[in-house]
Design a protein around this motif. Structure first.
Motif, mmCIF file in Angstrom:
data_model
loop_
_atom_site.group_PDB
_atom_site.id
_atom_site.type_symbol
_atom_site.label_atom_id
_atom_site.label_comp_id
_atom_site.label_asym_id
_atom_site.label_seq_id
_atom_site.Cartn_x
_atom_site.Cartn_y
_atom_site.Cartn_z
ATOM 1 N N ARG A 1 0.825 -1.211 0.000
ATOM 2 C CA ARG A 1 0.000 0.000 0.000
ATOM 3 C C ARG A 1 0.858 1.259 0.000
ATOM 4 O O ARG A 1 0.643 2.180 -0.805
ATOM 5 C CB ARG A 1 -0.900 0.002 1.237
ATOM 6 C CG ARG A 1 -1.835 1.215 1.334
ATOM 7 C CD ARG A 1 -2.418 1.351 2.715
ATOM 8 N NE ARG A 1 -1.381 1.628 3.703
ATOM 9 C CZ ARG A 1 -1.212 0.943 4.829
ATOM 10 N NH1 ARG A 1 -1.983 -0.077 5.125
ATOM 11 N NH2 ARG A 1 -0.241 1.272 5.665
ATOM 12 N N ASP A 2 1.842 1.310 0.890
ATOM 13 C CA ASP A 2 2.666 2.519 1.015
ATOM 14 C C ASP A 2 3.508 2.753 -0.228
ATOM 15 O O ASP A 2 3.684 3.897 -0.667
ATOM 16 C CB ASP A 2 3.573 2.411 2.244
ATOM 17 C CG ASP A 2 2.792 2.440 3.550
ATOM 18 O OD1 ASP A 2 1.600 2.824 3.522
ATOM 19 O OD2 ASP A 2 3.364 2.063 4.596
ATOM 20 N N ILE A 3 4.028 1.673 -0.806
ATOM 21 C CA ILE A 3 4.855 1.801 -2.013
ATOM 22 C C ILE A 3 4.015 2.287 -3.190
ATOM 23 O O ILE A 3 4.405 3.201 -3.920
ATOM 24 C CB ILE A 3 5.551 0.460 -2.327
ATOM 25 C CG1 ILE A 3 6.654 0.185 -1.282
ATOM 26 C CG2 ILE A 3 6.142 0.469 -3.739
ATOM 27 C CD1 ILE A 3 7.184 -1.236 -1.304
ATOM 28 N N ILE A 4 2.845 1.693 -3.378
ATOM 29 C CA ILE A 4 1.980 2.101 -4.489
ATOM 30 C C ILE A 4 1.515 3.544 -4.323
ATOM 31 O O ILE A 4 1.476 4.320 -5.284
ATOM 32 C CB ILE A 4 0.780 1.141 -4.600
ATOM 33 C CG1 ILE A 4 1.258 -0.232 -5.090
ATOM 34 C CG2 ILE A 4 -0.290 1.695 -5.545
ATOM 35 C CD1 ILE A 4 0.249 -1.340 -4.931
ATOM 36 N N ASN A 5 1.184 3.929 -3.107
ATOM 37 C CA ASN A 5 0.695 5.287 -2.860
ATOM 38 C C ASN A 5 1.796 6.343 -2.943
ATOM 39 O O ASN A 5 1.510 7.513 -3.229
ATOM 40 C CB ASN A 5 0.031 5.374 -1.488
ATOM 41 C CG ASN A 5 -1.292 4.635 -1.438
ATOM 42 O OD1 ASN A 5 -1.895 4.361 -2.470
ATOM 43 N ND2 ASN A 5 -1.743 4.294 -0.236
ATOM 44 N N SER A 6 3.035 5.943 -2.694
ATOM 45 C CA SER A 6 4.127 6.911 -2.610
ATOM 46 C C SER A 6 5.004 6.979 -3.849
ATOM 47 O O SER A 6 5.645 7.999 -4.108
ATOM 48 C CB SER A 6 5.018 6.578 -1.401
ATOM 49 O OG SER A 6 4.288 6.558 -0.200
ATOM 50 N N SER A 7 5.058 5.893 -4.618
ATOM 51 C CA SER A 7 6.022 5.811 -5.708
ATOM 52 C C SER A 7 5.671 6.733 -6.873
ATOM 53 O O SER A 7 4.523 6.762 -7.335
ATOM 54 C CB SER A 7 6.124 4.369 -6.211
ATOM 55 O OG SER A 7 7.033 4.286 -7.292
ATOM 56 N N LEU A 8 6.683 7.462 -7.348
ATOM 57 C CA LEU A 8 6.533 8.242 -8.572
ATOM 58 C C LEU A 8 6.855 7.405 -9.804
ATOM 59 O O LEU A 8 6.676 7.868 -10.927
ATOM 60 C CB LEU A 8 7.436 9.476 -8.509
ATOM 61 C CG LEU A 8 7.085 10.490 -7.407
ATOM 62 C CD1 LEU A 8 8.078 11.637 -7.401
ATOM 63 C CD2 LEU A 8 5.669 11.009 -7.569
ATOM 64 N N LEU A 9 7.331 6.187 -9.571
ATOM 65 C CA LEU A 9 7.548 5.227 -10.647
ATOM 66 C C LEU A 9 6.360 4.270 -10.705
ATOM 67 O O LEU A 9 5.718 4.005 -9.685
ATOM 68 C CB LEU A 9 8.830 4.426 -10.405
ATOM 69 C CG LEU A 9 10.153 5.173 -10.435
ATOM 70 C CD1 LEU A 9 11.289 4.232 -10.048
ATOM 71 C CD2 LEU A 9 10.405 5.776 -11.811
ATOM 72 N N PRO A 10 6.057 3.713 -11.880
ATOM 73 C CA PRO A 10 5.003 2.688 -11.946
ATOM 74 C C PRO A 10 5.360 1.508 -11.055
ATOM 75 O O PRO A 10 6.537 1.131 -10.935
ATOM 76 C CB PRO A 10 5.009 2.276 -13.423
ATOM 77 C CG PRO A 10 5.718 3.361 -14.142
ATOM 78 C CD PRO A 10 6.687 3.962 -13.184
ATOM 79 N N VAL A 11 4.350 0.932 -10.426
ATOM 80 C CA VAL A 11 4.565 -0.232 -9.560
ATOM 81 C C VAL A 11 3.952 -1.464 -10.210
ATOM 82 O O VAL A 11 2.768 -1.484 -10.554
ATOM 83 C CB VAL A 11 3.963 -0.026 -8.160
ATOM 84 C CG1 VAL A 11 4.136 -1.283 -7.314
ATOM 85 C CG2 VAL A 11 4.630 1.169 -7.472
ATOM 86 N N ASN A 12 4.780 -2.477 -10.379
ATOM 87 C CA ASN A 12 4.385 -3.768 -10.914
ATOM 88 C C ASN A 12 4.236 -4.714 -9.726
ATOM 89 O O ASN A 12 5.225 -5.076 -9.089
ATOM 90 C CB ASN A 12 5.474 -4.257 -11.882
ATOM 91 C CG ASN A 12 5.271 -5.687 -12.331
ATOM 92 O OD1 ASN A 12 4.155 -6.176 -12.417
ATOM 93 N ND2 ASN A 12 6.372 -6.372 -12.621
ATOM 94 N N LEU A 13 3.012 -5.085 -9.413
ATOM 95 C CA LEU A 13 2.743 -5.927 -8.240
ATOM 96 C C LEU A 13 2.534 -7.371 -8.686
ATOM 97 O O LEU A 13 1.546 -7.697 -9.347
ATOM 98 C CB LEU A 13 1.504 -5.410 -7.504
ATOM 99 C CG LEU A 13 1.078 -6.171 -6.245
ATOM 100 C CD1 LEU A 13 2.212 -6.252 -5.238
ATOM 101 C CD2 LEU A 13 -0.143 -5.514 -5.617
#
Length: 260
Positions: free
Chosen positions: A56-68
């Motif tokens: 949650r924190d990574i997806i909400n904070s990242s300015l890069l696309p997140v591949n989960l």
């Protein structure tokens, strides 16, 4: 060539002592500063490294696309839909495995995978399927309406390690030990040919093509010759290198490798 940096192993280090450090969230800014194109994380069913709050924190904070990366378990798919990463990569999971041992069984799990894909797409999440490099898997991926395929490069990486680093441990991808070098060269050429053929097939089917698993600073050059592969997801080797040179430098070194 785009580079997705998998930061799971930062969480592995944290979980070794069951404390708060190091936090994978802290790595996100470093990855961006170093020039990475994407953050990759795997939310496993057993939560052995990345936890729900990490994702949650990574997806909400990242300015890069997140591949989960995630399994096709309906409960996990519900969590992914709520988190809304840029992309979800569906992978097989075995609780007893040390690391992912191969690609999805698309034929055997067709309906479950289709249901997961439809739900993800309804939530405007791009979908990738983690598959073995075969024509059959490519065709099933197209039928399932995936956006991407990511080829499992574990067999290639393990053959390469046995050939060039004298690895002689039984591995989940290779059961034979102490093979003649001529046989290993033959196996390596065959694994690269499989990746070449499958990449062309996937591209011709309209799928975007990524690759990952076991790739490192030594073997990645071989993959770069396959022009249809436009993205690599690499984690363990980068985090291992960062122990000696720092995460930013480790990522920059890999970027130099993949953009030669």
């Amino acid at each position: 060539m785009k580079l997705g940096v998998n930061i799971d192993h930062i969480a592995v280090l944290r979980e070794a002592r069951k404390i708060n450090d190091p936090s994978p969230l802290d790595a996100v800014g470093v990855c961006r500063l170093a020039g990475a194109d994407q953050i990759t994380i795997h939310l496993r069913e057993d939560r052995r490294h990345i936890h729900d709050n990490d994702a949650r924190d990574i997806i909400n904070s990242s300015l890069l696309p997140v591949n989960l990366e995630c399994s096709i378990n309906p409960d996990i798919i519900d969590i992914v839909c709520a988190l809304k990463p840029y992309r979800a990569t569906l992978v097989p999971e075995n609780r007893n495995e040390v690391t992912t041992e191969g690609g999805l069984d698309l034929a055997g799990n067709y309906e479950k995978i289709k249901k997961a894909i439809d739900k993800l797409k309804a939530n405007e999440i791009e979908v990738s399927l983690f598959i073995d490099p075969s024509l059959e898997a490519c065709n099933y991926s197209r039928m399932l309406d995936s956006d991407w395929v990511e080829f499992h490069t574990g067999s290639f990486a393990n053959i390469y390690a046995m050939l060039y680093t004298n690895l002689r441990l039984t591995h989940h991808c290779i059961k034979e030990l102490d093979l003649p070098r001529a046989k290993l060269h033959q196996m390596l050429d065959s694994s690269l040919e499989d990746l070449n053929i499958a990449s062309k097939e996937a591209y011709n089917l309209g799928l975007r093509v990524a690759a990952g698993h076991g790739l490192n600073y030594n073997n990645v050059t071989e993959i770069l010759h396959i022009k249809e592969i436009t993205e690599l997801n690499i984690g363990q080797s980068i985090v291992a290198r960062s122990v000696y040179v720092g995460l930013e430098s480790a990522i920059k070194e890999m970027i130099l490798k993949v953009n030669k």
